[in-house]
Write a protein that holds these residues in place. Sequence first.
Motif, PDB file in Angstrom:
ATOM      1  N   ALA A 171      16.343  53.397  17.418  1.00  0.00           N
ATOM      2  CA  ALA A 171      15.226  52.594  16.957  1.00  0.00           C
ATOM      3  C   ALA A 171      14.086  52.628  17.959  1.00  0.00           C
ATOM      4  O   ALA A 171      14.297  52.743  19.167  1.00  0.00           O
ATOM      5  N   PRO A 172      12.827  52.539  17.490  1.00  0.00           N
ATOM      6  CA  PRO A 172      11.686  52.509  18.409  1.00  0.00           C
ATOM      7  C   PRO A 172      11.776  51.333  19.371  1.00  0.00           C
ATOM      8  O   PRO A 172      12.326  50.280  19.055  1.00  0.00           O
ATOM      9  N   GLY A 173      11.200  51.500  20.543  1.00  0.00           N
ATOM     10  CA  GLY A 173      11.217  50.461  21.556  1.00  0.00           C
ATOM     11  C   GLY A 173      10.415  50.886  22.762  1.00  0.00           C
ATOM     12  O   GLY A 173       9.779  51.943  22.769  1.00  0.00           O
ATOM     13  N   PRO A 174      10.421  50.096  23.821  1.00  0.00           N
ATOM     14  CA  PRO A 174       9.664  50.441  25.021  1.00  0.00           C
ATOM     15  C   PRO A 174      10.283  51.626  25.753  1.00  0.00           C
ATOM     16  O   PRO A 174      11.498  51.698  25.930  1.00  0.00           O
ATOM     17  N   VAL A 175       9.460  52.581  26.131  1.00  0.00           N
ATOM     18  CA  VAL A 175       9.901  53.749  26.884  1.00  0.00           C
ATOM     19  C   VAL A 175       8.873  54.012  27.990  1.00  0.00           C
ATOM     20  O   VAL A 175       7.738  53.547  27.938  1.00  0.00           O
ATOM     21  N   ASP A 176       9.294  54.766  28.985  1.00  0.00           N
ATOM     22  CA  ASP A 176       8.386  55.110  30.080  1.00  0.00           C
ATOM     23  C   ASP A 176       7.455  56.255  29.712  1.00  0.00           C
ATOM     24  O   ASP A 176       6.338  56.352  30.218  1.00  0.00           O
ATOM     25  N   VAL A 177       7.936  57.146  28.843  1.00  0.00           N
ATOM     26  CA  VAL A 177       7.148  58.299  28.428  1.00  0.00           C
ATOM     27  C   VAL A 177       7.556  58.676  27.016  1.00  0.00           C
ATOM     28  O   VAL A 177       8.726  58.531  26.637  1.00  0.00           O
ATOM     29  N   LEU A 178       6.590  59.138  26.238  1.00  0.00           N
ATOM     30  CA  LEU A 178       6.844  59.497  24.843  1.00  0.00           C
ATOM     31  C   LEU A 178       6.345  60.919  24.593  1.00  0.00           C
ATOM     32  O   LEU A 178       5.220  61.269  24.951  1.00  0.00           O
ATOM     33  N   PHE A 179       7.203  61.749  23.997  1.00  0.00           N
ATOM     34  CA  PHE A 179       6.840  63.091  23.564  1.00  0.00           C
ATOM     35  C   PHE A 179       6.901  63.104  22.038  1.00  0.00           C
ATOM     36  O   PHE A 179       7.916  62.715  21.462  1.00  0.00           O
ATOM     37  N   ALA A 180       5.838  63.586  21.395  1.00  0.00           N
ATOM     38  CA  ALA A 180       5.822  63.576  19.930  1.00  0.00           C
ATOM     39  C   ALA A 180       5.150  64.823  19.390  1.00  0.00           C
ATOM     40  O   ALA A 180       4.159  65.310  19.954  1.00  0.00           O
ATOM     41  N   ALA A 181       5.688  65.336  18.289  1.00  0.00           N
ATOM     42  CA  ALA A 181       5.022  66.411  17.570  1.00  0.00           C
ATOM     43  C   ALA A 181       3.719  65.877  16.994  1.00  0.00           C
ATOM     44  O   ALA A 181       3.587  64.687  16.697  1.00  0.00           O
ATOM     45  N   ALA A 182       2.755  66.771  16.831  1.00  0.00           N
ATOM     46  CA  ALA A 182       1.434  66.353  16.376  1.00  0.00           C
ATOM     47  C   ALA A 182       1.491  65.600  15.053  1.00  0.00           C
ATOM     48  O   ALA A 182       0.717  64.666  14.829  1.00  0.00           O
ATOM     49  N   ASP A 183       2.421  65.984  14.172  1.00  0.00           N
ATOM     50  CA  ASP A 183       2.501  65.326  12.875  1.00  0.00           C
ATOM     51  C   ASP A 183       3.277  64.017  12.919  1.00  0.00           C
ATOM     52  O   ASP A 183       3.489  63.391  11.884  1.00  0.00           O
ATOM     53  N   ARG A 184       3.675  63.597  14.143  1.00  0.00           N
ATOM     54  CA  ARG A 184       4.415  62.333  14.258  1.00  0.00           C
ATOM     55  C   ARG A 184       3.740  61.335  15.193  1.00  0.00           C
ATOM     56  O   ARG A 184       4.313  60.279  15.483  1.00  0.00           O
ATOM     57  N   VAL A 185       2.529  61.635  15.644  1.00  0.00           N
ATOM     58  CA  VAL A 185       1.868  60.708  16.559  1.00  0.00           C
ATOM     59  C   VAL A 185       1.566  59.379  15.879  1.00  0.00           C
ATOM     60  O   VAL A 185       1.426  58.348  16.546  1.00  0.00           O
ATOM     61  N   GLY A 186       1.498  59.390  14.551  1.00  0.00           N
ATOM     62  CA  GLY A 186       1.266  58.145  13.838  1.00  0.00           C
ATOM     63  C   GLY A 186       2.396  57.149  13.991  1.00  0.00           C
ATOM     64  O   GLY A 186       2.195  55.938  13.788  1.00  0.00           O
ATOM     65  N   GLU A 187       3.580  57.627  14.360  1.00  0.00           N
ATOM     66  CA  GLU A 187       4.720  56.733  14.570  1.00  0.00           C
ATOM     67  C   GLU A 187       4.688  56.070  15.934  1.00  0.00           C
ATOM     68  O   GLU A 187       5.501  55.192  16.230  1.00  0.00           O
ATOM     69  N   ALA A 188       3.771  56.511  16.799  1.00  0.00           N
ATOM     70  CA  ALA A 188       3.784  56.068  18.190  1.00  0.00           C
ATOM     71  C   ALA A 188       3.493  54.588  18.361  1.00  0.00           C
ATOM     72  O   ALA A 188       3.871  53.993  19.383  1.00  0.00           O
TER      73      ALA A 188
END
Length: 306
Positions: A171-188
């Motif tokens: 599940a989403p939550g606090p992280v120190d760093v996030l890597f995302a595919a360009a088509d998933r940045v909306g989930e950030a």
Amino acid sequence: MGYDTRCKPTPSATRCGDCDPTVRRLRVVIEHDGRRRIVHPVADDIARVFADAIASDPTRPLLTWYDDATGERTELSGATLANWVAKTGNLLVDDVAAGPGSVAGVLLPPHWQTAAVLLGCWSAGLTVAGTPGPAGAMAGTPGPAGAMAGTPGPAGAMAGTPRPAGAVAGAPGPVDVLFAAADRVGEADAWSAGERYALALAPFAAPLRELPAGWADYVIEVRGHGDHFTPYPGGRELVGVAAERAATLGLTGGDRVLVDAARHPDPVDWLLAPLTVGASVVLCGNLDPTRVESRRSAEKITRPLT
């Protein structure tokens, strides 16, 4: 490293230390088609598994990526992938100030750049959390000491891989760093992250044409970092899971494995299980079924996972 001759192989991963506590290896007996094929010694941390997989010939193809939707083929030797992994580890330590105890969110599908990100995170001692992608792709969610966990996607993304207890949920939550595919940045927005890196996942590791506000481009940033990195040990539980999975899939040392990314999106299947036995991978996104036979021949495939 050989085994103590007193070792009694079993069909599951066990500690060779049962015979000699100074030998820190996992023992795997591969059973396929009803017969035992090899006994393979596996290091008990992810960085050592990766190093062992490329030690005999760093120049041989280790991970080959196909995208049948675009026609892309990218081949990485062990040395080339190790370079990307080292640069990623240095990026995490130098730019993010991350290390053991830090958490990375990984919202990426199966891809050669995903391999670099995951192995880089594990090398730097990070725990990795992720969620299924739109097609059920699971970027991987290692828990404490690298234990994998996650929520299955629509297509059964976790591929039935067992998980150690105490693993971090997807599940989403606090992280120190996030890597995302360009088509998933909306989930950030669901992830509270200190640093954010977007990946175009384009041929030739091309950068993003348009960078979203608040994001850095992974391929641009990582290239400026050093080619050498001393990894942190860790991930023993995850290595055990991957070794068991290799046995289940019938993978053996020296195999060249064709993987349909849609059917095996879990990185235990397409990345770690082959590494534990010293196999190389031909990872296929958007696999065209009409090309499977010709690709098996061209790539000298010994074990298809399609």
